[in-house]
Every structure is written in C-alpha cells, then in structure tokens.
Write a protein that holds these residues in place. Sequence first.
Motif, PDB file in Angstrom:
ATOM      1  N   MET A   1      41.432  13.933  62.613  1.00  0.00           N
ATOM      2  CA  MET A   1      40.655  12.800  63.061  1.00  0.00           C
ATOM      3  C   MET A   1      41.514  11.882  63.936  1.00  0.00           C
ATOM      4  SD  MET A   1      38.554   9.902  60.890  1.00  0.00           S
ATOM      5  CE  MET A   1      37.735  11.113  59.919  1.00  0.00           C
ATOM      6  N   MET A   2      42.758  11.652  63.511  1.00  0.00           N
ATOM      7  CA  MET A   2      43.628  10.770  64.276  1.00  0.00           C
ATOM      8  C   MET A   2      43.846  11.308  65.694  1.00  0.00           C
ATOM      9  SD  MET A   2      47.607   9.891  64.093  1.00  0.00           S
ATOM     10  CE  MET A   2      47.894  11.128  65.314  1.00  0.00           C
ATOM     11  N   PHE A   3      43.941  12.642  65.813  1.00  0.00           N
ATOM     12  CA  PHE A   3      44.190  13.225  67.125  1.00  0.00           C
ATOM     13  C   PHE A   3      42.972  13.079  68.032  1.00  0.00           C
ATOM     14  CE2 PHE A   3      47.077  15.456  64.205  1.00  0.00           C
ATOM     15  CZ  PHE A   3      48.261  14.980  64.732  1.00  0.00           C
ATOM     16  N   ARG A   4      41.772  13.106  67.453  1.00  0.00           N
ATOM     17  CA  ARG A   4      40.566  12.849  68.240  1.00  0.00           C
ATOM     18  C   ARG A   4      40.559  11.405  68.729  1.00  0.00           C
ATOM     19  NH1 ARG A   4      35.969  14.654  64.469  1.00  0.00           N
ATOM     20  NH2 ARG A   4      37.631  14.874  62.952  1.00  0.00           N
ATOM     21  N   TRP A   5      40.980  10.472  67.866  1.00  0.00           N
ATOM     22  CA  TRP A   5      41.053   9.070  68.273  1.00  0.00           C
ATOM     23  C   TRP A   5      42.071   8.893  69.405  1.00  0.00           C
ATOM     24  CZ3 TRP A   5      41.473   6.386  62.837  1.00  0.00           C
ATOM     25  CH2 TRP A   5      40.263   6.532  62.160  1.00  0.00           C
ATOM     26  N   ALA A   6      43.212   9.557  69.275  1.00  0.00           N
ATOM     27  CA  ALA A   6      44.231   9.457  70.319  1.00  0.00           C
ATOM     28  C   ALA A   6      43.687   9.979  71.645  1.00  0.00           C
ATOM     29  CB  ALA A   6      45.481  10.233  69.908  1.00  0.00           C
ATOM     30  N   GLU A   7      42.934  11.055  71.586  1.00  0.00           N
ATOM     31  CA  GLU A   7      42.345  11.610  72.801  1.00  0.00           C
ATOM     32  C   GLU A   7      41.340  10.631  73.409  1.00  0.00           C
ATOM     33  OE1 GLU A   7      39.696  15.469  74.065  1.00  0.00           O
ATOM     34  OE2 GLU A   7      41.138  15.698  72.433  1.00  0.00           O
ATOM     35  N   LEU A   8      40.490  10.045  72.578  1.00  0.00           N
ATOM     36  CA  LEU A   8      39.508   9.080  73.068  1.00  0.00           C
ATOM     37  C   LEU A   8      40.165   7.848  73.678  1.00  0.00           C
ATOM     38  CD1 LEU A   8      36.843   9.228  70.209  1.00  0.00           C
ATOM     39  CD2 LEU A   8      36.561  10.013  72.569  1.00  0.00           C
ATOM     40  N   LEU A   9      41.317   7.472  73.127  1.00  0.00           N
ATOM     41  CA  LEU A   9      42.043   6.311  73.638  1.00  0.00           C
ATOM     42  C   LEU A   9      42.938   6.644  74.835  1.00  0.00           C
ATOM     43  CD1 LEU A   9      43.025   4.672  70.234  1.00  0.00           C
ATOM     44  CD2 LEU A   9      41.318   3.848  71.877  1.00  0.00           C
ATOM     45  N   GLY A  10      43.005   7.935  75.170  1.00  0.00           N
ATOM     46  CA  GLY A  10      43.802   8.356  76.317  1.00  0.00           C
ATOM     47  C   GLY A  10      45.295   8.392  76.063  1.00  0.00           C
ATOM     48  N   CYS A  11      45.693   8.495  74.803  1.00  0.00           N
ATOM     49  CA  CYS A  11      47.127   8.508  74.506  1.00  0.00           C
ATOM     50  C   CYS A  11      47.547   9.782  73.768  1.00  0.00           C
ATOM     51  CB  CYS A  11      47.534   7.260  73.745  1.00  0.00           C
ATOM     52  SG  CYS A  11      46.697   7.025  72.174  1.00  0.00           S
TER      53      CYS A  11
END
Length: 112
Positions: free
Chosen positions: A1-11
Amino acid sequence: MMFRWAELLGCSDLVQALRLSAAPLKDQLPGWVLFSFPDAAWVYSATAAYLSIWRGARSAEAVFWVLLAGSLGIGGELGQMAGLVPGTFDPVDLASMLFALVFVVFVSGRIR
C-alpha cells in the motif's frame, strides 16, 4: 500500500533509491527492528504529536486524540488476530506498539 501511495505522490523513484541504499543493512538488523519497530515508531510519533498539540489540556477530547494512534495501531493488530483486518497478527508488533504508547504517554509525564 505504501508503494502505491509513493507512486501516486510521484516519489516512487526516491523510495526505491532509499530501499536500495538501505538493503545492505537488512542482514545486520534484528527482525523486530525491520518488522515491528516501524509500527511502534508510528504509534510513538503520532502520539507525541498529539501530546504536543494538546499540551496541558485536561479534557475528553485531548485524551481521545492522544490515544488515537495507539488505539488504531493496537486495534489493527488485534483485528488481525481476530481475522477482521487483513494481515498477519504478530505478538511482537502488539508488544512494541503497547510499549511505545505507554512510554510516550506515561514516562514522558505529559499525561497522568
């Protein structure tokens, strides 16, 4: 889940670079540091933030917010044990979050 958030945030590139640079440490750290410490650190830091925000307040609202992070973390772990929350129950996670909550609230002396 954290990696999906990082992707959505562009980082996600930054997160991947940090993971690769930290990979050599993985074999040198005990399992509880890798798997349980992050949960305890989250409970500690969120609780410390709420303690700071509600400094000196003696109300039901202050108690609610101060105990929110610990309740969510510990409740999530207990929910895993009961099969209500996805994931694997780990007694070390539970103990580390309980310790973090008790440490930051009572040992810091901010709430008595």
